[in-house]
Design an enzyme around this catalytic site. Structure first.
Site, mmCIF file in Angstrom:
data_model
loop_
_atom_site.group_PDB
_atom_site.id
_atom_site.type_symbol
_atom_site.label_atom_id
_atom_site.label_comp_id
_atom_site.label_asym_id
_atom_site.label_seq_id
_atom_site.Cartn_x
_atom_site.Cartn_y
_atom_site.Cartn_z
ATOM 1 N N SER A 134 0.821 -1.202 0.000
ATOM 2 C CA SER A 134 0.000 0.000 0.000
ATOM 3 C C SER A 134 0.859 1.258 0.000
ATOM 4 C CB SER A 134 -0.971 -0.041 1.175
ATOM 5 O OG SER A 134 -1.926 0.977 1.102
ATOM 6 N N ASP B 36 -2.342 6.144 -4.012
ATOM 7 C CA ASP B 36 -1.159 5.475 -3.475
ATOM 8 C C ASP B 36 -0.719 4.369 -4.442
ATOM 9 O OD1 ASP B 36 -3.271 3.744 -2.984
ATOM 10 O OD2 ASP B 36 -2.540 3.117 -1.025
ATOM 11 N N ASP C 59 -0.986 1.162 -4.811
ATOM 12 C CA ASP C 59 -1.954 0.176 -5.313
ATOM 13 C C ASP C 59 -3.313 0.811 -5.615
ATOM 14 O OD1 ASP C 59 -2.411 0.472 -2.526
ATOM 15 O OD2 ASP C 59 -3.430 -1.461 -2.431
ATOM 16 N N ASP D 280 -5.758 2.227 -4.144
ATOM 17 C CA ASP D 280 -7.021 2.093 -3.405
ATOM 18 C C ASP D 280 -7.278 3.328 -2.546
ATOM 19 O OD1 ASP D 280 -5.026 1.543 -1.543
ATOM 20 O OD2 ASP D 280 -5.983 -0.269 -0.746
#
Length: 594
Positions: A153, A308, A310, A312
């Protein structure tokens, strides 16, 4: 741990680790007799927690490496086979694997896919980096039984992680989480299959555009006023940064298809696990958006957006009346998006009969006031979007309500039902439409947020995080939580604590009244919340993925006159209260660290 035990563990790891890069790291440390570094790498085994794995990459049992990935995947495969015995017998089990731009993510993802294949589970592996919300979408679209995304993340560059998903497209929760952990801890043998053999047998299938295109279409379907965007797209200029992660292809495609002008920060556009322009690729923190804000000012943009690695999480900044960009918190953007969803459903006549919004318990109660106005239920859940997804699934199953929006303070939002995780891509599209909507009514988003404060009260949020790395870290954090439970907090910032919610013990009580204990129905978690007179809430929660403890402060001060003067007075009062609470908490943490 003594030197002999450390060296014994290191040599056992060297014998088992097949990845030359990670194995060599440990061999060199043994050769140099670097006991201090070896102890940090071997004093514990990186724990497969309720969400999966996360840690610093490197050789050792307390590091993210191929050996730990292999063990985790074998445990997950064993659990899935036991959970779906008929499908296992028929050979129809399947899994989806995605990965982000971090170093080794592609290696870890391929290792995961090959171990699934070796266990007779068909593995769908993306051909390149993809965002976490698309992994959730793919699991649901392909009717897979499980899934994995390799990502850490928003953590610093040295970290990587492994998140496990169930067949509903959400991260695993009880009872699956504990069941998988049990299987991982019991691993004695890992089944392996080469990439070539996995492809040859049809157990490894590569995917890309057959998922990408439906995902983009789904994101665009969430919008309420596509004609508003179509007619006025050229009126809004957006600067965007994917922070060297997975988001550029998707955000540029979705917003570009809508006709919106998106200027991506060129230095941060390409996926790069070194994250060369930021210390942390975290849109929650101002330094990560520094380059995007500078470009936004240069381009006179109407909005700065960030995702960010990834994709999400979704962060934003908007210009004030002087053109200075203001970074919005996750709570602020969550309140804006939520209100826009509810307002739009009401205006367009699409509000369901029993609408419900879901937020985590450490997210600002700002949204509660908005929901009350629109006659919408607010459901609280544990921290983590998997719990928001679980609340949505429960509503679907028992028809107790209909999900319309979910949010958490850590920059996570979800409007769609096709994804069971937070989604920075659809949030970007919805935010662009919302910006245009308020502009069409003569308001900037900053101005509209102030109008919301005048109506609902001024909500301010602060967060304090303190890290406790090393072998003593978990013990220190445990001691802090134990002390808070035993001694309690009677007062903060000059405000009396009128209720304590202990989520781990599943109770609420008034600290001044021993007879006031009441049961609290929520899955157990190591969280303490202190409710102060006047509406402020202070929450303490050790992280499940990092060696840190975090305090969340959510204040609310009424705006009596509902005008600029009243708002200015409320801001000043709130700042004073927050400063006082922050000082008291920092003193508590400093004392515990000594």
């Amino acid at each position: 741990m003594d030197k002999e035990e450390i060296l014994k563990r290191a040599k056992a790891y060297i014998a088992e680790e097949k990845d030359e890069c990670f194995r060599k790291e440990v061999e060199e440390l043994v050769a140099k007799n670097d006991i201090k570094e070896l102890e940090d790498r071997f004093y514990q085994t990186l724990e497969f927690g309720t969400g999966g794995l996360r840690g610093i990459m490197g050789g050792g049992t307390n590091r993210m490496n191929t050996l730990e990935i292999n063990r985790a995947t074998q445990g997950l495969a064993n659990y899935v086979i036991k959970a779906f015995p008929d499908k296992a017998k028929a050979g129809t089990l399947s899994a989806v694997i995605a990965y982000d731009s971090r170093k080794n993510s592609d290696i870890f993802a391929q290792a995961t896919a090959c171990i699934f294949a070796a266990n007779g589970i068909k593995a769908y592996l993306f051909t390149g980096v993809r965002p976490t919300p698309e992994l959730s979408f793919a699991i649901r679209s392909l009717h897979a039984d499980t899934g994995v995304v390799v990502t850490a993340s928003h953590n610093p560059r040295m970290y990587n992680g492994y998140k496990a998903y169930w067949n509903d497209g959400a991260q695993v929760i009880e009872p699956h989480d504990t069941g998988i952990i049990k299987e991982v801890n019991a691993i004695k043998e890992v089944k392996e299959l080469s990439k070539e053999e996995a492809v040859k047998t049809g157990k490894l299938v590569f995917i890309d555009k057959q998922i990408d295109e439906p995902f983009w279409d789904m994101c665009k379907r969430q919008l309420f006023r596509p004609s508003l965007i179509r007619d006025h797209a050229k009126d809004v200029k957006i600067v965007y940064t994917p922070l060297h992660g997975t988001g550029a292809m998707h955000v540029e495609k979705v917003l570009g298809d809508l006709g919106l002008k998106v200027i991506t920060v060129p230095e941060q556009r390409k996926p790069d696990g070194d994250f060369p322009t930021v210390e942390k690729p975290n849109p929650e923190e101002a330094p990560a958006l520094k380059m995007a804000v500078a470009l936004g000012e240069k381009e006179h943009a109407d909005c700065v957006m960030a995702t960010d690695p990834d994709a999400d999480r979704f962060g934003t900044a908007f210009p004030d009346e002087n053109g200075k960009f203001i970074l919005l918190s996750g709570n602020q953007m969550g309140a804006l998006l939520m209100e826009y969803v509810l307002l739009s459903r009401k205006e367009l006549g699409t509000m369901p009969e029993k609408p419900a919004v879901v937020r985590s318990i450490v997210t600002s109660p700002f949204g509660d006031a908005i929901c009350k106005k629109y006659g919408v239920s607010m459901i609280e859940c544990l921290t983590g979007f998997k719990w928001i997804a679980a609340a949505e699934a429960k509503m679907e199953a028992d028809h107790s309500g209909e999900y319309v929006f979910g949010l958490e303070e850590s920059y996570g939002y979800k409007i769609e039902k096709e994804v069971f995780d937070k989604d920075g891509i659809s949030a970007a599209a919805l935010c662009a439409e919302m910006t245009l909507y308020w502009r069409s009514r003569g308001k900037s988003l900053i101005e509209h947020l102030d109008d919301m404060y005048k109506e609902y009260g001024y909500f301010e949020d602060r967060a304090i995080s303190q890290y406790f790395p090393g072998s003593s870290g978990s013990e220190i954090m445990s001691g802090i939580m134990t002390k808070l439970r035993s001694d309690g907090l009677k007062e903060l910032g000059g405000k009396r604590v009128i209720m304590i919610r202990d989520v781990e013990r599943s109770v609420t009580f008034d600290p001044a009244d021993p007879a006031s204990v009441k049961p609290y129905d929520m899955p157990k978690s190591n969280v303490l919340q202190f409710f102060l007179e006047g509406g402020t809430v202070v929450s303490a929660r050790p992280s499940g993925t990092e060696p840190k403890i975090k305090f969340y402060i959510n204040t609310v001060v009424p705006v009596a006159e509902h005008n600029e003067t009243g708002l200015a007075r409320a801001r000043k009062e709130s700042a004073s209260l927050c400063d006082s609470i922050v000082s008291e908490i920092k003193a508590t943490l400093d004392a515990a660290s000594k």
